[in-house]
Design an enzyme around this catalytic site. Structure first.
Site, PDB file in Angstrom:
ATOM      1  N   GLY A   1       4.775  17.150  16.014  1.00 11.78           N
ATOM      2  CA  GLY A   1       4.805  15.690  15.953  1.00 11.78           C
ATOM      3  C   GLY A   1       4.050  15.147  17.137  1.00 11.78           C
ATOM      4  O   GLY A   1       3.532  15.909  17.956  1.00 11.78           O
TER       5      GLY A   1
ATOM      6  N   GLY B   1       3.774  14.442  20.354  1.00 11.38           N
ATOM      7  CA  GLY B   1       4.549  14.774  21.546  1.00 11.38           C
ATOM      8  C   GLY B   1       4.076  14.006  22.768  1.00 11.38           C
ATOM      9  O   GLY B   1       4.755  13.949  23.783  1.00 11.38           O
ATOM     10  N   ARG B   2       2.901  13.454  22.664  1.00 16.04           N
ATOM     11  CA  ARG B   2       2.377  12.690  23.800  1.00 16.04           C
ATOM     12  C   ARG B   2       1.450  11.568  23.360  1.00 16.04           C
ATOM     13  O   ARG B   2       0.631  11.081  24.141  1.00 16.04           O
ATOM     14  CB  ARG B   2       1.640  13.616  24.739  1.00 16.04           C
ATOM     15  CG  ARG B   2       0.537  14.414  24.045  1.00 16.04           C
ATOM     16  CD  ARG B   2      -0.371  14.956  25.063  1.00 16.04           C
ATOM     17  NE  ARG B   2      -1.237  15.965  24.524  1.00 16.04           N
ATOM     18  CZ  ARG B   2      -2.196  16.513  25.224  1.00 16.04           C
ATOM     19  NH1 ARG B   2      -2.377  16.142  26.470  1.00 16.04           N
ATOM     20  NH2 ARG B   2      -2.961  17.435  24.704  1.00 16.04           N
TER      21      ARG B   2
ATOM     22  N   ASP C   1      -2.194  21.259  11.973  1.00 19.43           N
ATOM     23  CA  ASP C   1      -1.726  19.973  12.523  1.00 19.43           C
ATOM     24  C   ASP C   1      -2.868  19.215  13.201  1.00 19.43           C
ATOM     25  O   ASP C   1      -2.694  18.065  13.587  1.00 19.43           O
ATOM     26  CB  ASP C   1      -0.567  20.175  13.501  1.00 19.43           C
ATOM     27  CG  ASP C   1      -0.880  21.181  14.575  1.00 19.43           C
ATOM     28  OD1 ASP C   1      -1.169  22.343  14.230  1.00 19.43           O
ATOM     29  OD2 ASP C   1      -0.861  20.812  15.770  1.00 19.43           O
ATOM     30  N   ASN C   2      -4.000  19.859  13.369  1.00 15.99           N
ATOM     31  CA  ASN C   2      -5.155  19.170  13.959  1.00 15.99           C
ATOM     32  C   ASN C   2      -6.219  18.845  12.927  1.00 15.99           C
ATOM     33  O   ASN C   2      -7.345  18.490  13.279  1.00 15.99           O
ATOM     34  CB  ASN C   2      -5.772  20.033  15.070  1.00 15.99           C
ATOM     35  CG  ASN C   2      -4.846  20.167  16.266  1.00 15.99           C
ATOM     36  OD1 ASN C   2      -3.979  19.324  16.472  1.00 15.99           O
ATOM     37  ND2 ASN C   2      -5.010  21.219  17.043  1.00 15.99           N
TER      38      ASN C   2
HETATM   39  P1  AMP Z   1      -2.398  20.058  20.588  1.00 19.75           P
HETATM   40  O1  AMP Z   1      -2.643  21.470  20.955  1.00 19.75           O
HETATM   41  O2  AMP Z   1      -2.883  19.058  21.625  1.00 19.75           O
HETATM   42  O3  AMP Z   1      -2.884  19.721  19.226  1.00 19.75           O
HETATM   43  O4  AMP Z   1      -0.816  19.852  20.592  1.00 19.75           O
HETATM   44  C1  AMP Z   1       0.072  20.614  19.814  1.00 19.75           C
HETATM   45  C2  AMP Z   1       1.436  19.949  19.843  1.00 19.75           C
HETATM   46  O5  AMP Z   1       1.948  19.932  21.184  1.00 19.75           O
HETATM   47  C3  AMP Z   1       1.435  18.510  19.369  1.00 19.75           C
HETATM   48  O6  AMP Z   1       2.623  18.287  18.664  1.00 19.75           O
HETATM   49  C4  AMP Z   1       1.372  17.743  20.659  1.00 19.75           C
HETATM   50  O7  AMP Z   1       1.898  16.446  20.548  1.00 19.75           O
HETATM   51  C5  AMP Z   1       2.201  18.595  21.599  1.00 19.75           C
HETATM   52  N1  AMP Z   1       1.801  18.444  23.000  1.00 19.75           N
HETATM   53  C6  AMP Z   1       0.650  18.858  23.575  1.00 19.75           C
HETATM   54  N2  AMP Z   1       0.639  18.539  24.880  1.00 19.75           N
HETATM   55  C7  AMP Z   1       1.795  17.920  25.156  1.00 19.75           C
HETATM   56  C8  AMP Z   1       2.384  17.346  26.327  1.00 19.75           C
HETATM   57  N3  AMP Z   1       1.763  17.365  27.479  1.00 19.75           N
HETATM   58  N4  AMP Z   1       3.607  16.798  26.199  1.00 19.75           N
HETATM   59  C9  AMP Z   1       4.252  16.771  25.031  1.00 19.75           C
HETATM   60  N5  AMP Z   1       3.775  17.287  23.905  1.00 19.75           N
HETATM   61  C10 AMP Z   1       2.548  17.852  23.947  1.00 19.75           C
HETATM   62 MG    MG Z   2      -2.804  18.384  17.997  1.00 15.62          MG
END
Ligand code: AMP
Ligand code: MG
Length: 487
Positions: free
Chosen positions: A90, A92-93, A252-253
């Site tokens: 979801g 997350g940030r 998810d991306n």
């Molecule tokens: P990503 O690799 O950026 O596509 O992130 C994968 C998942 O991890 C997604 O659900 C993001 O929202 C979550 N996420 C990545 N970095 C952070 C962070 N610094 N804090 C909280 N959630 C994160």
């Molecule tokens: Mg992502």
């Protein structure tokens, strides 16, 4: 031209309700300030470029202020990460702040990345650091300028907020824009949690808002899936033709719209290398440059699985079968154009493959090769380019085939050839080392390099006087920069 308080809102995703997203307020950054803004992205919202000069700009996009009509929501989704299923992910940030529409009636999601913790943050701090925010900003706008579908970026806001990664860094936010932030992983979430009602609502939402023309088809959901397959085949053909490596093609991306989405450790190739892995956490090379093609299909199969409640397995399989031939046709068409060809011949695929193999063996700069090939007649251009190849005899043999092929392609003056080729072969791409230079300056408070680079990359096909330094191969230090997921 609008001021910031004149936007028109219509928060359609928020209205789907709490099963789809959670209301969360952004956590403000300390001392928010404008790092860079894209006037082209602002134009999509009819915003007057002068709005960046008002203090409220950094306050809005640094999480201090909100429009009364905004409904900030963290979206829930799941997805396959590096081949394995993660049941709950979801935002997350990041937060979907609001949806707005412009005077032309186009809809844009405003998504603030780096906005603090949400129920989906897991162990994360909800923050994004300045370097990754600058990279996402530059890449989104640069891809768009290259004609590669992508989410857009309105601005980057920097701050004094400390954020801990391998070392202490500063927090930042990117305001991302896309017609939708719905991912393959949204469909997977409702499928695997066995929530058929919500899944049907989601499918209706996407069909009505983003694929309305499929409504006219006898099987609207199947028509929509076919369209998603086609868009992904076209998108990935463009990545491959222009040397873009996404880095984290988890489901998810992957955008449901078939646009480049969710930037992490991406890279543009400097030297051509089919096996290039831009994410140094990707030990197996699952998302290596050449693997992007089969992974595109793998991801579409994961989406197909999640759509089995709506579409028969046979029909899904048939639609998936469209991917590879479409990818190949699109890729070959682009590569022909990069070679300056205007007609198609049976052996063109081989001509391209042979060239890439030679480039791979001699570590030839992928972007500059094609640009220089278009500078003059085929004969003159190959005579100059041969020095870049270790296997000169191999290159000469290719050059003979190429010259004969150009001859058969038909008459065109050197002028016409240059114009045609320069229109598809960029001079400027977002090389890792260029991004790194801009980031290093920005980390010490000088944002001018980010802005200049953004400006240069907004016209990648146009030679810009005085900007020669942006069209060079990387220096030794800039060749193998390690980019990780910890952003
Ligand atoms: P990503 O690799 O950026 O596509 O992130 C994968 C998942 O991890 C997604 O659900 C993001 O929202 C979550 N996420 C990545 N970095 C952070 C962070 N610094 N804090 C909280 N959630 C994160
Ligand atoms: Mg992502």
């Amino acid at each position: 031209m609008k001021a910031l308080d004149e936007l028109t809102f219509d928060n359609r995703f928020a209205r789907l309700g709490d099963a789809f997203s959670t209301h969360v307020l952004p956590e403000p950054l300390d001392a928010p300030r404008l790092v860079a803004a894209s006037t082209a992205a602002m134009a999509l919202l009819d915003l007057d470029p002068a709005v960046t000069e008002t203090p409220v700009f950094a306050e809005l996009f640094g999480g201090h202020k909100l429009w009364a009509e905004a409904e900030p929501r963290a979206m829930v989704y799941s997805g396959h990460q590096f081949g394995g299923y993660t049941p709950q992910l979801g935002d997350g940030r990041g937060l979907l702040l609001a949806e707005v529409y412009n005077a032309a009636g186009e809809h844009w999601d405003l998504h603030l990345k780096g906005a603090g913790q949400t129920p989906y943050s897991r162990m994360g701090d909800g923050r994004a650091v300045l370097r990754s925010s600058i990279r996402e900003f530059l890449a989104s706008e640069a891809l768009h300028a290259l004609g590669i579908p992508s989410s857009r970026a309105l601005c980057v806001i920097g701050s004094d907020t400390p954020v801990w990664r391998e070392k202490q860094e500063r927090g930042a936010m990117v305001l991302r824009m896309a017609p939708s932030h719905i991912r393959f992983g949204h469909f997977e979430y409702f499928y695997y949690t066995k929530k058929p009602e919500q899944q049907a609502l989601l499918a209706e939402h996407v069909l009505n808002l983003h694929y309305p023309e499929c409504r006219e088809q006898p099987e609207p959901y199947l028509a929509m899936f076919r369209e998603i397959v086609e868009r992904n085949a076209e998108l990935i053909a463009k990545w491959q033709a222009y040397g873009f490596c996404h880095g984290v093609m988890n489901t998810d991306n992957m955008s449901i719209l078939g646009i480049t989405f969710d930037f992490g450790p991406f890279a543009f190739l400097d030297d051509f290398d089919a096996h290039f892995i831009c994410n140094h956490s990707d030990h197996e090379g699952r998302y290596s440059f050449s693997n992007q093609v089969p992974i595109g299909q793998w991801n579409l199969s994961a989406l197909a699985q999640a759509l089995t409640p709506f579409i028969s397995v046979d029909a899904l399989k048939e639609a998936l079968g469209l991917y590879l031939p479409l990818y190949q046709a699109n890729y070959l068409d682009l590569m022909r154009r990069r070679l300056g060809l205007t007609t198609a011949e049976e052996d063109d695929q081989k001509l391209v493959e042979r060239l890439l193999k030679l480039m791979q063996n001699s570590a030839v700069d992928y972007t500059l090769f094609f640009r220089r090939l278009g500078n003059e007649s085929a004969a003159l251009a190959v005579a100059k380019l041969r020095d870049d190849f270790v296997d000169m005899a191999g290159f000469d043999a290719w050059a003979e085939l190429y010259k004969a092929r150009v001859e058969r392609d038909g008459d065109s003056s050197e002028e016409q050839r240059r114009e045609r080729m320069h229109a598809v072969n960029p001079l400027y791409i977002l090389r890792n080392y260029l991004a790194q230079n801009a980031i290093t300056a920005a980390e010490s408070g000088d944002y001018s390099e980010v802005r200049r680079l953004h400006e240069v990359l907004s016209k990648p096909f146009e030679e810009q006087p005085g900007m020669e330094q942006y069209a060079q191969r990387p220096p030794d230090w800039g060749k193998h920069l390690e980019i990780s997921c910890s952003s």
